[in-house]
Design a protein around this motif. Structure first.
Motif, PDB file in Angstrom:
ATOM      1  N   HIS A 145       1.054  13.502   3.944  1.00 30.22           N
ATOM      2  CA  HIS A 145       0.304  13.003   4.777  1.00 30.22           C
ATOM      3  C   HIS A 145       0.433  13.664   6.401  1.00 30.22           C
ATOM      4  CE1 HIS A 145      -2.042  10.229   7.287  1.00 30.22           C
ATOM      5  NE2 HIS A 145      -2.585   9.680   6.044  1.00 30.22           N
ATOM      6  N   ARG A 205       2.310   4.834  -1.435  1.00 26.40           N
ATOM      7  CA  ARG A 205       1.992   6.073  -2.248  1.00 26.40           C
ATOM      8  C   ARG A 205       2.957   6.564  -3.481  1.00 26.40           C
ATOM      9  NH1 ARG A 205      -1.793   8.809   1.055  1.00 26.40           N
ATOM     10  NH2 ARG A 205      -2.290   7.512   2.892  1.00 26.40           N
ATOM     11  N   ASP A 256       2.185   5.518  -8.928  1.00 27.56           N
ATOM     12  CA  ASP A 256       0.717   4.969  -8.954  1.00 27.56           C
ATOM     13  C   ASP A 256      -0.253   5.544  -9.903  1.00 27.56           C
ATOM     14  OD1 ASP A 256      -1.748   3.867  -8.620  1.00 27.56           O
ATOM     15  OD2 ASP A 256      -1.812   4.774  -6.422  1.00 27.56           O
ATOM     16  N   GLU A 260      -7.935  16.963  -1.650  1.00 26.48           N
ATOM     17  CA  GLU A 260      -8.176  16.912  -0.159  1.00 26.48           C
ATOM     18  C   GLU A 260      -8.746  18.089   0.348  1.00 26.48           C
ATOM     19  OE1 GLU A 260      -8.017  15.179   3.820  1.00 26.48           O
ATOM     20  OE2 GLU A 260      -8.588  14.562   1.795  1.00 26.48           O
ATOM     21  N   GLU A 274       3.217   2.556   7.911  1.00 24.62           N
ATOM     22  CA  GLU A 274       2.388   2.767   6.869  1.00 24.62           C
ATOM     23  C   GLU A 274       1.065   3.910   7.329  1.00 24.62           C
ATOM     24  OE1 GLU A 274      -1.180   0.126   4.909  1.00 24.62           O
ATOM     25  OE2 GLU A 274       0.882  -0.814   4.975  1.00 24.62           O
ATOM     26  N   ASN A 300       0.831  -1.184  -0.021  1.00 25.36           N
ATOM     27  CA  ASN A 300       0.089   0.104  -0.203  1.00 25.36           C
ATOM     28  C   ASN A 300       1.014   1.306  -0.024  1.00 25.36           C
ATOM     29  OD1 ASN A 300      -2.237   1.601   0.133  1.00 25.36           O
ATOM     30  ND2 ASN A 300      -2.460   1.594   2.345  1.00 25.36           N
ATOM     31  N   THR A 337      -4.744   4.799  -8.902  1.00 21.93           N
ATOM     32  CA  THR A 337      -5.676   5.438  -8.101  1.00 21.93           C
ATOM     33  C   THR A 337      -6.219   6.804  -8.443  1.00 21.93           C
ATOM     34  OG1 THR A 337      -4.484   4.260  -6.177  1.00 21.93           O
ATOM     35  CG2 THR A 337      -5.971   6.209  -5.475  1.00 21.93           C
ATOM     36  N   PRO A 347      -2.121   5.791   7.303  1.00 22.51           N
ATOM     37  CA  PRO A 347      -3.692   5.540   7.236  1.00 22.51           C
ATOM     38  C   PRO A 347      -4.235   6.204   6.212  1.00 22.51           C
ATOM     39  CG  PRO A 347      -3.359   6.910   9.096  1.00 22.51           C
ATOM     40  CD  PRO A 347      -1.828   6.495   8.605  1.00 22.51           C
ATOM     41  N   ASP A 348      -5.270   5.588   5.630  1.00 24.76           N
ATOM     42  CA  ASP A 348      -6.011   6.117   4.397  1.00 24.76           C
ATOM     43  C   ASP A 348      -7.335   6.563   5.067  1.00 24.76           C
ATOM     44  OD1 ASP A 348      -4.412   5.668   2.257  1.00 24.76           O
ATOM     45  OD2 ASP A 348      -4.952   3.654   2.093  1.00 24.76           O
ATOM     46  N   PRO A 403      -9.831   9.314   6.189  1.00 25.71           N
ATOM     47  CA  PRO A 403      -9.621  10.631   6.104  1.00 25.71           C
ATOM     48  C   PRO A 403     -10.195  11.539   7.580  1.00 25.71           C
ATOM     49  CG  PRO A 403     -11.804   9.716   5.148  1.00 25.71           C
ATOM     50  CD  PRO A 403     -10.981   8.587   5.589  1.00 25.71           C
ATOM     51  N   ARG A 417      -3.724   9.748  -4.265  1.00 27.69           N
ATOM     52  CA  ARG A 417      -3.709   9.915  -2.941  1.00 27.69           C
ATOM     53  C   ARG A 417      -2.567  11.030  -2.636  1.00 27.69           C
ATOM     54  NH1 ARG A 417      -2.816   4.365   0.002  1.00 27.69           N
ATOM     55  NH2 ARG A 417      -1.432   4.152  -1.418  1.00 27.69           N
TER      56      ARG A 417
END
Length: 360
Positions: free
Chosen positions: A273, A248, A260, A345, A283, A246, A263, A285-286, A288, A267
């Motif tokens: 992030h 980015r 990527d 975002e 990692e 997973n 997607t 988190p996705d 929101p 992202r």
């Protein structure tokens, strides 16, 4: 694993046509010889090597395959493994194989990408580093990837290594760029199949990344090898992919040399992030951010500041040089993804405030 750049084997003398629809479908003599070698050594597969419509090398089915059926089996004795250590410290063992005329892995080594066909943070071109346009990304490349690679090349980490460079290849002189290339191959083409080991697996490392992938990789000792089992029904000529995790786009760029592009909308980059911490590498988190209001407003300000600084930096840098068109295109793509991700975002967060009249 995917690190073969567009059209990289077009200079090969012999192309064998395949019955796929893509205009870039072919397999080279060396690739066919590797498949023959795997078969002769007890391997099994319902796939072949070809190219996507974009010219990217990959693995494709040669027949219809049902969910749960075996796609690929590679016996253990065809797998190359090193200890699970930083790639630069494990690279001398790969160097040894590359410089051994009668290596047991010769058919596999012949199909590995050449020096100009691999891209990771270890061998990221010096003139392009500043065009990453982010302090954290530049620090990763200069202060982590390249720094460790250089110190290992210079012998500063010999006490941590099972095999040093001189022990692996004797008096043969290699350049730092060539060592960076070998480290990049080891870093980008290995699987964590067993505890405390990193493994390069012929054929499997040609499978491209798809974050949505559900094919199953299995290295249980009972099989005495590595298996890929179909996670869904696959039609003849369909590409077989795996997921590299997973990750980015900025992570994929520095570890594997691509972005990527699946997607949509993209992202946020890892460095953008809200939970990014360059020290832990955890990692991200996705999930929101949805509140409370003060956190949403603070996040809006943070993202606006990121976007403003990013655009100012790009303006000061000027155009990306086209010395290496592939790297230049990747950076252009990374910049556009970063803009789109931050703007998307921001729009989502501003929509939250508007929907609640500014009171979450």
């Amino acid at each position: 694993m995917h690190l073969t750049l567009r059209g990289v084997f077009l200079a090969q003398a012999l192309f064998l046509a395949l019955s796929f629809h893509g205009t870039h479908a072919y397999i080279t003599k060396d690739e066919q010889e590797m498949l023959d070698w795997i078969s002769q050594e007890g391997g099994e597969f319902k796939v072949t090597i070809s190219r996507t419509s974009a010219g990217v090398r990959g693995v494709f089915t040669t027949q219809d395959v049902r969910k749960g059926e075996l796609l690929i089996y590679i016996p253990d004795h065809l797998v190359f493994s090193v200890r699970n250590v930083p790639a630069a410290e494990g690279a001398p063992l790969l160097l040894k194989e590359l410089f051994t005329p009668c290596s047991r892995l010769t058919p596999y080594l012949r199909v590995l990408p050449r020096e100009t066909q691999v891209l990771t943070g270890y061998n990221f071109p010096e003139e392009y580093i500043k065009f990453l346009a982010d302090d954290n990304l530049e620090l990763q490349v200069r202060g982590s990837f390249k720094k460790h690679c250089r110190s290992t090349f210079e012998g500063q980490n010999d006490e941590n290594m099972m095999t040093t460079i001189p022990e692996a290849i004797g008096s043969v002189n290699i350049s730092l760029p060539y060592f960076e290339y070998v480290v990049s191959m080891l870093s980008s083409r290995t699987f964590s199949l067993r505890r405390d080991a990193l493994s390069m697996v012929p054929l499997l490392d040609l499978m491209n990344h798809d974050i949505r992938d559900i094919n199953q990789l299995d290295s249980s000792r009972a099989y005495r090898g590595v298996r890929v089992v179909a996670g869904k029904d696959l039609a003849k000529g369909e590409e077989v992919t795996i997921t590299y995790g997973n990750m980015r786009s900025d992570e994929l760029l520095l570890y594997y040399g691509f972005l990527d592009t699946i997607t949509d909308p993209p992202r946020l980059l890892a460095v953008d992030h809200r939970n990014y911490n360059p020290q832990d590498g955890a990692e991200l988190p996705d999930v929101p951010l949805t509140g409370p209001e003060e956190e949403v407003r603070a996040e809006i300000l943070r993202l606006k500041d990121i976007l403003s600084q990013f655009e100012s930096r790009l303006q000061a840098l000027g155009p990306i040089p086209n010395t290496n068109p592939y790297v230049a295109d990747l950076l252009q793509g990374l910049h556009e993804q970063r803009r789109r991700a931050v703007r998307h975002e921001l729009a989502r967060l501003q929509g939250l405030l508007a929907a609640h009249g500014g009171d979450l």
